[in-house]
Design a protein around this motif. Structure first.
Motif, PDB file in Angstrom:
ATOM      1  N   MET A   1       0.844  -1.200   0.000  1.00 45.77           N
ATOM      2  CA  MET A   1       0.000   0.000   0.000  1.00 45.77           C
ATOM      3  C   MET A   1       0.879   1.251   0.000  1.00 45.77           C
ATOM      4  SD  MET A   1      -2.911   1.132   2.753  1.00 45.77           S
ATOM      5  CE  MET A   1      -3.757   2.682   2.612  1.00 45.77           C
ATOM      6  N   LYS A   2       0.581   2.199  -0.895  1.00 48.17           N
ATOM      7  CA  LYS A   2       1.377   3.420  -1.002  1.00 48.17           C
ATOM      8  C   LYS A   2       1.109   4.349   0.178  1.00 48.17           C
ATOM      9  CE  LYS A   2       2.302   7.274  -4.118  1.00 48.17           C
ATOM     10  NZ  LYS A   2       2.028   8.337  -3.170  1.00 48.17           N
ATOM     11  N   THR A   3       2.194   4.864   0.781  1.00 48.34           N
ATOM     12  CA  THR A   3       2.078   5.820   1.873  1.00 48.34           C
ATOM     13  C   THR A   3       2.286   7.221   1.320  1.00 48.34           C
ATOM     14  OG1 THR A   3       2.939   4.216   3.468  1.00 48.34           O
ATOM     15  CG2 THR A   3       2.980   6.535   4.105  1.00 48.34           C
ATOM     16  N   ASN A   4       1.323   8.104   1.509  1.00 53.00           N
ATOM     17  CA  ASN A   4       1.453   9.463   1.005  1.00 53.00           C
ATOM     18  C   ASN A   4       2.628  10.157   1.680  1.00 53.00           C
ATOM     19  OD1 ASN A   4      -0.712   9.143  -0.663  1.00 53.00           O
ATOM     20  ND2 ASN A   4      -2.146  10.288   0.599  1.00 53.00           N
ATOM     21  N   SER A   5       3.349  10.944   0.897  1.00 54.58           N
ATOM     22  CA  SER A   5       4.534  11.605   1.427  1.00 54.58           C
ATOM     23  C   SER A   5       4.647  13.013   0.871  1.00 54.58           C
ATOM     24  CB  SER A   5       5.793  10.797   1.074  1.00 54.58           C
ATOM     25  OG  SER A   5       5.966  10.757  -0.336  1.00 54.58           O
ATOM     26  N   VAL A   6       5.533  13.801   1.496  1.00 55.14           N
ATOM     27  CA  VAL A   6       5.784  15.175   1.057  1.00 55.14           C
ATOM     28  C   VAL A   6       7.287  15.423   1.126  1.00 55.14           C
ATOM     29  CG1 VAL A   6       3.557  16.054   1.853  1.00 55.14           C
ATOM     30  CG2 VAL A   6       5.506  16.068   3.408  1.00 55.14           C
ATOM     31  N   THR A   7       7.732  16.495   0.491  1.00 53.74           N
ATOM     32  CA  THR A   7       9.128  16.880   0.631  1.00 53.74           C
ATOM     33  C   THR A   7       9.357  17.392   2.055  1.00 53.74           C
ATOM     34  OG1 THR A   7      10.848  18.340  -0.204  1.00 53.74           O
ATOM     35  CG2 THR A   7       8.614  19.205  -0.245  1.00 53.74           C
ATOM     36  N   PRO A   8      10.478  17.036   2.687  1.00 50.18           N
ATOM     37  CA  PRO A   8      10.708  17.471   4.075  1.00 50.18           C
ATOM     38  C   PRO A   8      11.022  18.961   4.190  1.00 50.18           C
ATOM     39  CG  PRO A   8      12.099  15.591   3.489  1.00 50.18           C
ATOM     40  CD  PRO A   8      11.544  16.147   2.214  1.00 50.18           C
ATOM     41  N   GLY A   9      11.453  19.581   3.079  1.00 52.63           N
ATOM     42  CA  GLY A   9      11.947  20.950   3.147  1.00 52.63           C
ATOM     43  C   GLY A   9      10.992  21.944   3.778  1.00 52.63           C
ATOM     44  N   PHE A  10       9.723  21.919   3.361  1.00 54.61           N
ATOM     45  CA  PHE A  10       8.762  22.903   3.858  1.00 54.61           C
ATOM     46  C   PHE A  10       8.522  22.728   5.354  1.00 54.61           C
ATOM     47  CE2 PHE A  10       4.240  24.567   4.037  1.00 54.61           C
ATOM     48  CZ  PHE A  10       4.607  25.892   3.890  1.00 54.61           C
ATOM     49  N   SER A  11       8.355  21.481   5.798  1.00 64.62           N
ATOM     50  CA  SER A  11       8.121  21.220   7.220  1.00 64.62           C
ATOM     51  C   SER A  11       9.331  21.635   8.054  1.00 64.62           C
ATOM     52  CB  SER A  11       7.813  19.741   7.448  1.00 64.62           C
ATOM     53  OG  SER A  11       6.632  19.363   6.777  1.00 64.62           O
ATOM     54  N   LYS A  12      10.535  21.321   7.564  1.00 62.48           N
ATOM     55  CA  LYS A  12      11.738  21.689   8.305  1.00 62.48           C
ATOM     56  C   LYS A  12      11.929  23.208   8.347  1.00 62.48           C
ATOM     57  CE  LYS A  12      14.425  17.445   7.771  1.00 62.48           C
ATOM     58  NZ  LYS A  12      15.732  16.868   7.388  1.00 62.48           N
ATOM     59  N   ALA A  13      11.570  23.870   7.249  1.00 65.07           N
ATOM     60  CA  ALA A  13      11.671  25.330   7.217  1.00 65.07           C
ATOM     61  C   ALA A  13      10.730  25.948   8.251  1.00 65.07           C
ATOM     62  CB  ALA A  13      11.351  25.852   5.822  1.00 65.07           C
ATOM     63  N   ILE A  14       9.542  25.375   8.377  1.00 66.62           N
ATOM     64  CA  ILE A  14       8.591  25.871   9.377  1.00 66.62           C
ATOM     65  C   ILE A  14       9.156  25.693  10.783  1.00 66.62           C
ATOM     66  CG2 ILE A  14       6.335  25.447  10.435  1.00 66.62           C
ATOM     67  CD1 ILE A  14       5.285  24.789   7.641  1.00 66.62           C
ATOM     68  N   LEU A  15       9.706  24.509  11.052  1.00 62.37           N
ATOM     69  CA  LEU A  15      10.293  24.251  12.371  1.00 62.37           C
ATOM     70  C   LEU A  15      11.412  25.237  12.675  1.00 62.37           C
ATOM     71  CD1 LEU A  15      10.494  20.338  12.418  1.00 62.37           C
ATOM     72  CD2 LEU A  15       8.827  21.800  13.587  1.00 62.37           C
ATOM     73  N   HIS A  16      12.172  25.617  11.651  1.00 63.74           N
ATOM     74  CA  HIS A  16      13.307  26.515  11.838  1.00 63.74           C
ATOM     75  C   HIS A  16      12.874  27.917  12.263  1.00 63.74           C
ATOM     76  CE1 HIS A  16      17.334  28.117  11.225  1.00 63.74           C
ATOM     77  NE2 HIS A  16      16.818  29.081  10.484  1.00 63.74           N
ATOM     78  N   ILE A  17      11.735  28.378  11.743  1.00 62.36           N
ATOM     79  CA  ILE A  17      11.314  29.755  12.040  1.00 62.36           C
ATOM     80  C   ILE A  17      10.384  29.865  13.242  1.00 62.36           C
ATOM     81  CG2 ILE A  17      11.562  30.442   9.622  1.00 62.36           C
ATOM     82  CD1 ILE A  17       8.507  30.323   9.405  1.00 62.36           C
ATOM     83  N   LEU A  18       9.874  28.753  13.725  1.00 66.36           N
ATOM     84  CA  LEU A  18       8.911  28.813  14.834  1.00 66.36           C
ATOM     85  C   LEU A  18       9.459  29.522  16.074  1.00 66.36           C
ATOM     86  CD1 LEU A  18       6.998  25.395  14.701  1.00 66.36           C
ATOM     87  CD2 LEU A  18       6.258  27.653  13.901  1.00 66.36           C
ATOM     88  N   PRO A  19      10.714  29.285  16.485  1.00 63.71           N
ATOM     89  CA  PRO A  19      11.219  30.003  17.669  1.00 63.71           C
ATOM     90  C   PRO A  19      11.143  31.514  17.527  1.00 63.71           C
ATOM     91  CG  PRO A  19      12.654  28.159  17.147  1.00 63.71           C
ATOM     92  CD  PRO A  19      11.694  28.289  16.000  1.00 63.71           C
ATOM     93  N   ALA A  20      11.424  32.032  16.338  1.00 64.09           N
ATOM     94  CA  ALA A  20      11.362  33.480  16.117  1.00 64.09           C
ATOM     95  C   ALA A  20       9.936  34.004  16.235  1.00 64.09           C
ATOM     96  CB  ALA A  20      11.932  33.829  14.741  1.00 64.09           C
TER      97      ALA A  20
END
Length: 331
Positions: A1-20
């Motif tokens: 069964m295919k597992t839906n996936s996304v590029t990690p870049g956008f999620s990681k970019a969000i995590l990077h800016i959250l502290p600010a």
């Protein structure tokens, strides 16, 4: 069964800016996302979990704030490809052609009418949420400014949900665009002039490299036919020759010809069909004359393009424009 996936870049970019933004989310979730390599794929479920954590913070403007905080270097291969495009129109074509690299979270499309160009986004999220959709459209709007090199703004921005935050927060991203809430679809509408505006130089070598990387990644996700690949390339860069396309696809011209023959095409037949369709579209928009198109399609002069155009359509350029009722700027 295919597992839906996304590029990690956008999620990681969000995590990077959250502290600010003075935003904290569960440390275990952060570590789960960070463990995925940037060149790999992130399970869609983890991105869903990140947005669910953000939604629970009850900040209705968070999607817009995230988009305002992201920078061009926050994105991965597809982002760099989009930012290497000459115009917003070219970038949207790439976004649509390679959107599978972003993930199965939604689908982009474009359309044109007398008001301008519309970039639409259909969300496929398990639970579509306003701040998530607003982040997507706001990122497109911010990206349009980076790509064009000018402070262009959409004429209209439409959301399928009610207004979430203060009007001033929307205006910080979308300027004086007309805002539509609880609309039938999510979209941004741009003026025709902004769609093709180019105020910065473009490094074609970098663009071709990014396109090649995107092609390779897309092939790993969902193999395409040779016809699909050539169509995607020529639609964006119709001046390329067979030799250049073979190089982009990392195959020999002979192998390219053989692959096309397996699908019932010759390169000449396919390239003529793609360029004919593109020429007709540009003519119907009313902004293209024969000299412009000859240059755009890479012909040595207008005469060479005129012969090709007659071969494609059975009509001369002037005859064709008169036939479709567009008699302005006939040259």
């Amino acid at each position: 069964m295919k597992t839906n996936s996304v590029t990690p870049g956008f999620s990681k970019a969000i995590l990077h800016i959250l502290p600010a933004l003075n935003v904290n989310v569960d440390r275990d979730l952060v570590e789960q996302i960070q463990q995925f390599p940037s060149e790999g794929r992130l399970p869609m479920a983890l991105q869903d979990a990140l947005w669910q954590a953000l939604i629970e913070l009850k900040d209705n403007e968070l999607g817009l704030k995230i988009a305002l905080s992201l920078k061009p270097d926050s994105y991965d291969t597809l982002g760099f490809l989009l930012f290497s495009c000459a115009t917003l129109g070219d970038a949207v074509d790439s976004l649509i052609a390679y959107s599978a690299l972003i993930g199965e979270g939604g689908k982009f499309s474009k359309s044109h009418n007398e008001l301008g160009w519309r970039v639409s986004f259909e969300a496929f999220f398990t639970t579509p949420t306003p701040i998530r959709i607003e982040a997507v459209l706001a990122c497109v709007a911010c990206g349009a400014k980076w790509i064009s090199g000018a402070p262009i703004k959409p004429k209209v921005v439409a959301f399928t949900h009610p207004q979430q935050g203060k009007l001033s927060t929307y205006q910080a991203i979308f300027g004086d665009a007309k805002l539509l809430f609880s609309a039938p679809s999510n979209y941004l509408l741009y003026h025709n002039d902004d769609w093709q505006l180019q105020q910065r130089s473009v490094n074609q070598a970098v663009q071709q490299q990014m396109q090649s990387l995107a092609e390779q990644q897309l092939k790993q996700l969902q193999p395409q036919t040779m016809v699909d690949k050539i169509n995607a390339i020529l639609t964006k860069q119709p001046n390329l020759k067979r030799r250049q396309i073979s190089s982009l696809l990392a195959i020999s011209e002979r192998h390219l010809n053989r692959k096309l023959a397996d699908q019932g095409y010759s390169y000449k037949t396919l390239s003529d069909e793609i360029r004919k369709n593109l020429a007709e579209k540009l003519i119907k928009q009313g902004s293209a004359n024969q000299a412009h198109l000859a240059l755009y399609f890479g012909y040595a002069d207008e005469s060479a393009f005129a012969k090709a155009f007659r071969r494609w359509t059975g009509l001369g350029f002037k005859e064709y424009k008169q036939k479709i009722g567009n008699k302005d700027d006939i040259k």
